[in-house]
Design a protein around this motif. Structure first.
Motif, PDB file in Angstrom:
ATOM      1  N   ILE A 185       0.833  -1.205   0.000  1.00  0.00           N
ATOM      2  CA  ILE A 185       0.000   0.000   0.000  1.00  0.00           C
ATOM      3  C   ILE A 185       0.868   1.256   0.000  1.00  0.00           C
ATOM      4  CG2 ILE A 185      -1.621   1.365   1.383  1.00  0.00           C
ATOM      5  CD1 ILE A 185      -2.929  -1.328   2.179  1.00  0.00           C
ATOM      6  N   LEU A 186       1.929   1.267   0.816  1.00  0.00           N
ATOM      7  CA  LEU A 186       2.824   2.422   0.855  1.00  0.00           C
ATOM      8  C   LEU A 186       3.495   2.625  -0.498  1.00  0.00           C
ATOM      9  CD1 LEU A 186       4.035   4.683   2.621  1.00  0.00           C
ATOM     10  CD2 LEU A 186       5.880   3.095   3.202  1.00  0.00           C
ATOM     11  N   GLY A 203      11.003   0.596   4.197  1.00  0.00           N
ATOM     12  CA  GLY A 203      12.183   0.228   4.964  1.00  0.00           C
ATOM     13  C   GLY A 203      12.188   1.049   6.245  1.00  0.00           C
ATOM     14  N   ILE A 204      12.108   0.401   7.380  1.00  0.00           N
ATOM     15  CA  ILE A 204      11.926   1.100   8.639  1.00  0.00           C
ATOM     16  C   ILE A 204      13.106   2.010   8.955  1.00  0.00           C
ATOM     17  CG2 ILE A 204      11.441   0.832  11.109  1.00  0.00           C
ATOM     18  CD1 ILE A 204       9.239  -0.163   9.089  1.00  0.00           C
ATOM     19  N   SER A 205      14.324   1.552   8.696  1.00  0.00           N
ATOM     20  CA  SER A 205      15.481   2.407   9.001  1.00  0.00           C
ATOM     21  C   SER A 205      15.467   3.671   8.153  1.00  0.00           C
ATOM     22  CB  SER A 205      16.797   1.641   8.814  1.00  0.00           C
ATOM     23  OG  SER A 205      16.958   1.236   7.465  1.00  0.00           O
ATOM     24  N   GLY A 206      15.078   3.559   6.905  1.00  0.00           N
ATOM     25  CA  GLY A 206      14.989   4.737   6.036  1.00  0.00           C
ATOM     26  C   GLY A 206      13.857   5.665   6.447  1.00  0.00           C
ATOM     27  N   ILE A 207      12.733   5.092   6.845  1.00  0.00           N
ATOM     28  CA  ILE A 207      11.605   5.905   7.297  1.00  0.00           C
ATOM     29  C   ILE A 207      11.973   6.650   8.575  1.00  0.00           C
ATOM     30  CG2 ILE A 207       9.239   5.798   8.216  1.00  0.00           C
ATOM     31  CD1 ILE A 207       8.707   3.544   6.199  1.00  0.00           C
ATOM     32  N   LEU A 208      12.634   5.955   9.509  1.00  0.00           N
ATOM     33  CA  LEU A 208      13.045   6.596  10.755  1.00  0.00           C
ATOM     34  C   LEU A 208      14.076   7.696  10.495  1.00  0.00           C
ATOM     35  CD1 LEU A 208      13.054   6.836  13.829  1.00  0.00           C
ATOM     36  CD2 LEU A 208      14.772   5.013  13.878  1.00  0.00           C
ATOM     37  N   ALA A 209      15.075   7.403   9.666  1.00  0.00           N
ATOM     38  CA  ALA A 209      16.086   8.422   9.350  1.00  0.00           C
ATOM     39  C   ALA A 209      15.448   9.632   8.693  1.00  0.00           C
ATOM     40  CB  ALA A 209      17.162   7.826   8.440  1.00  0.00           C
ATOM     41  N   GLY A 210      14.513   9.398   7.783  1.00  0.00           N
ATOM     42  CA  GLY A 210      13.821  10.502   7.121  1.00  0.00           C
ATOM     43  C   GLY A 210      12.939  11.292   8.070  1.00  0.00           C
ATOM     44  N   ALA A 258       4.766  14.137   7.584  1.00  0.00           N
ATOM     45  CA  ALA A 258       3.809  13.516   8.498  1.00  0.00           C
ATOM     46  C   ALA A 258       3.654  12.020   8.251  1.00  0.00           C
ATOM     47  CB  ALA A 258       2.453  14.209   8.373  1.00  0.00           C
ATOM     48  N   TRP A 259       3.711  11.563   7.007  1.00  0.00           N
ATOM     49  CA  TRP A 259       3.481  10.154   6.732  1.00  0.00           C
ATOM     50  C   TRP A 259       4.521   9.273   7.425  1.00  0.00           C
ATOM     51  CZ3 TRP A 259       6.744   6.644   4.532  1.00  0.00           C
ATOM     52  CH2 TRP A 259       7.831   7.129   3.814  1.00  0.00           C
ATOM     53  N   ARG A 260       5.755   9.770   7.533  1.00  0.00           N
ATOM     54  CA  ARG A 260       6.801   8.986   8.198  1.00  0.00           C
ATOM     55  C   ARG A 260       6.470   8.789   9.684  1.00  0.00           C
ATOM     56  NH1 ARG A 260      11.530   8.593   5.048  1.00  0.00           N
ATOM     57  NH2 ARG A 260      11.516   9.963   3.241  1.00  0.00           N
ATOM     58  N   TRP A 261       6.058   9.867  10.331  1.00  0.00           N
ATOM     59  CA  TRP A 261       5.714   9.785  11.758  1.00  0.00           C
ATOM     60  C   TRP A 261       4.471   8.939  11.967  1.00  0.00           C
ATOM     61  CZ3 TRP A 261       9.202  10.677  15.194  1.00  0.00           C
ATOM     62  CH2 TRP A 261      10.251  11.550  14.900  1.00  0.00           C
ATOM     63  N   LEU A 262       3.498   9.048  11.067  1.00  0.00           N
ATOM     64  CA  LEU A 262       2.293   8.229  11.180  1.00  0.00           C
ATOM     65  C   LEU A 262       2.606   6.746  10.989  1.00  0.00           C
ATOM     66  CD1 LEU A 262      -0.258  10.504   9.290  1.00  0.00           C
ATOM     67  CD2 LEU A 262      -0.151  10.040  11.754  1.00  0.00           C
ATOM     68  N   PHE A 263       3.498   6.441  10.052  1.00  0.00           N
ATOM     69  CA  PHE A 263       3.907   5.056   9.830  1.00  0.00           C
ATOM     70  C   PHE A 263       4.557   4.490  11.091  1.00  0.00           C
ATOM     71  CE2 PHE A 263       6.389   1.522   8.300  1.00  0.00           C
ATOM     72  CZ  PHE A 263       5.643   0.990   7.259  1.00  0.00           C
ATOM     73  N   LEU A 264       5.483   5.246  11.679  1.00  0.00           N
ATOM     74  CA  LEU A 264       6.152   4.796  12.902  1.00  0.00           C
ATOM     75  C   LEU A 264       5.175   4.677  14.072  1.00  0.00           C
ATOM     76  CD1 LEU A 264       9.403   6.917  12.533  1.00  0.00           C
ATOM     77  CD2 LEU A 264       9.175   4.441  12.222  1.00  0.00           C
ATOM     78  N   LEU A 265       4.249   5.620  14.176  1.00  0.00           N
ATOM     79  CA  LEU A 265       3.224   5.555  15.210  1.00  0.00           C
ATOM     80  C   LEU A 265       2.365   4.305  15.035  1.00  0.00           C
ATOM     81  CD1 LEU A 265       1.821   6.992  17.604  1.00  0.00           C
ATOM     82  CD2 LEU A 265       0.377   8.126  15.919  1.00  0.00           C
TER      83      LEU A 265
END
Length: 137
Positions: free
Chosen positions: A22-23, A32-39, A46-53
């Motif tokens: 979907i993403l 990729g979680i490490s890339g999302i967190l680094a970004g 906002a989408w990165r923070w929502l994904f991590l949340l």
């Protein structure tokens, strides 16, 4: 509970794959979680923070509904070694241009040669490490 554990694991894996798909389809991004967190730490997207949340909320929901339980942290070798291991995983993720979720779920799903090699490398390393630590150290 043990007889349904594999079903819960299969369902979780399918949901992880579906979320990655979907993403990719809706946002054009690899999950990729490490890339999302680094970004998320570098940019205000906002989408990165929502994904991590969502990762945290999903874990909390699974614990609350009784679908999962907390791991036994008493089996850990001690916090200094755990922190060193986490640091090495982070360094490896940066050197390998991705983490297990990026390469293992997304990259292999796209049949990326680099991701297949990376996944084989970290799986082999993990297997050898567990074998050595349980049988020799």
């Amino acid at each position: 509970m043990m007889e349904t554990q594999w079903l819960l694991s299969l369902g979780g894996g399918m949901l992880a794959g579906l979320a990655a798909l979907i993403l990719l389809l809706c946002n054009g991004r690899v999950a990729g979680i490490s890339g999302i967190l680094a970004g998320a730490l570098q940019q205000k997207q906002a989408w990165r923070w929502l994904f991590l949340l969502g990762l945290g909320a999903g874990a909390w929901l699974a614990l609350t509904l009784g679908w999962a339980k907390m791991p036994d942290f008493t089996a850990l070798p001690g916090w200094p070694l755990v922190l060193l291991a986490g640091l090495l995983v982070g360094v490896g993720s940066r050197l390998g241009n991705g983490c297990t979720s990026g390469h293992g779920i997304c990259g292999m799903g796209r049949l990326s040669r680099r991701s297949i090699v990376a996944t084989l490398t970290f799986m082999t390393t993990g297997i050898v490490t567990v074998f050595l630590t349980h049988h020799f150290f």
